[in-house]
Design an enzyme around this catalytic site. Structure first.
Site, PDB file in Angstrom:
ATOM      1  N   VAL A  86     -76.250  85.647   0.420  1.00  0.00           N
ATOM      2  CA  VAL A  86     -75.443  86.090  -0.715  1.00  0.00           C
ATOM      3  C   VAL A  86     -74.371  85.045  -1.020  1.00  0.00           C
ATOM      4  CG1 VAL A  86     -73.927  87.887  -1.616  1.00  0.00           C
ATOM      5  CG2 VAL A  86     -75.853  88.505  -0.141  1.00  0.00           C
ATOM      6  N   LYS A  87     -74.404  84.557  -2.244  1.00  0.00           N
ATOM      7  CA  LYS A  87     -73.492  83.494  -2.673  1.00  0.00           C
ATOM      8  C   LYS A  87     -72.259  84.128  -3.320  1.00  0.00           C
ATOM      9  CE  LYS A  87     -74.119  78.941  -4.856  1.00  0.00           C
ATOM     10  NZ  LYS A  87     -75.025  78.193  -5.751  1.00  0.00           N
ATOM     11  N   VAL A  88     -71.090  83.863  -2.734  1.00  0.00           N
ATOM     12  CA  VAL A  88     -69.842  84.543  -3.103  1.00  0.00           C
ATOM     13  C   VAL A  88     -68.807  83.515  -3.562  1.00  0.00           C
ATOM     14  CG1 VAL A  88     -67.977  86.011  -2.233  1.00  0.00           C
ATOM     15  CG2 VAL A  88     -70.325  86.337  -1.390  1.00  0.00           C
TER      16      VAL A  88
END
Length: 218
Positions: A86-88
């Site tokens: 998951v890219k945050v």
């Protein structure tokens, strides 16, 4: 150093994967839009297809900017496939979400990082990867590669486990410099990866070998 390709284009992912050196893929909403992928279901299906093509970490970016939204969106993305990361974004609620994902066994990539201070926060929150944007820093007349070296030194001294993912790579030289300075991963379009193959002396030497090989058959 691991090689990721920064694209949502399936043909380019396939070509990079067939080289035998691809370790993963990074994407973002802009790259998805470039491929004409629209709608939540279509985006999730596209991520699933990429995961089935490449045996490695696949970064899928959230578009929410509040803690609850990032977490809920991240849970949906993580459920697509075990390889999803998951890219945050590097914002206050993003850091809080990084910690939540870490505590719940979800891999993360902290994106839009432009300073060592931001990289420290990402590592403290337990991010799997931190993505300094080298090319965009260069665009501002600073040295993006200097930041890669600075983060590598800090992480080594402090024992942080977060992997440095050099992003916004613009050239083959960027890849080489990232490797020299201690980046764990380099993500870039297909062109800089293929550029590593090129050297005029290789072309000259191969042409000479082939010419001599023809003479042997005469």
């Amino acid at each position: 150093m691991k090689f990721f390709i920064d694209t949502a284009n399936l043909a380019q992912i396939k070509e990079a994967n067939e080289l035998g050196i691809l370790d993963g893929v990074t994407t973002n909403p802009s790259l998805m839009a470039k491929e004409g992928i629209k709608g939540e279901e279509a985006v999730r299906n596209h991520y699933k297809t990429i995961c089935e093509m490449v045996d490695g970490d696949i970064s899928a970016e959230v578009i929410s900017t509040d803690f609850n939204g990032i977490v809920e969106e991240g849970k949906i993305l993580a459920a697509i496939h075990p390889n999803i990361v998951v890219k945050v974004p590097m914002i206050k609620d993003g850091v809080k979400a990084l910690k939540w994902f870490t505590d719940n066994g979800i891999k993360t990539n902290c994106t839009l990082v432009f300073s060592a201070g931001q990289a420290i926060l990402a590592a403290k929150a337990g991010a799997t990867y931190v993505s300094p944007f080298v090319g965009r820093i260069d665009d501002g007349n600073w040295d993006g590669m200097e930041l890669i070296g600075q983060i590598a030194q800090i992480y080594s001294l402090q024992g942080f486990k977060t992997q440095i993912l050099a992003a916004s790579i613009r050239s083959s030289l960027h890849i080489v410099r990232a490797a020299e300075l201690g980046a764990d991963v380099c993500t870039c379009p297909l062109e800089p990866i293929l550029g590593l193959l090129k050297h005029p002396l290789t072309d000259i030497g191969l042409a000479k070998f082939l010419e001599d090989a023809k003479k042997m058959k005469q």
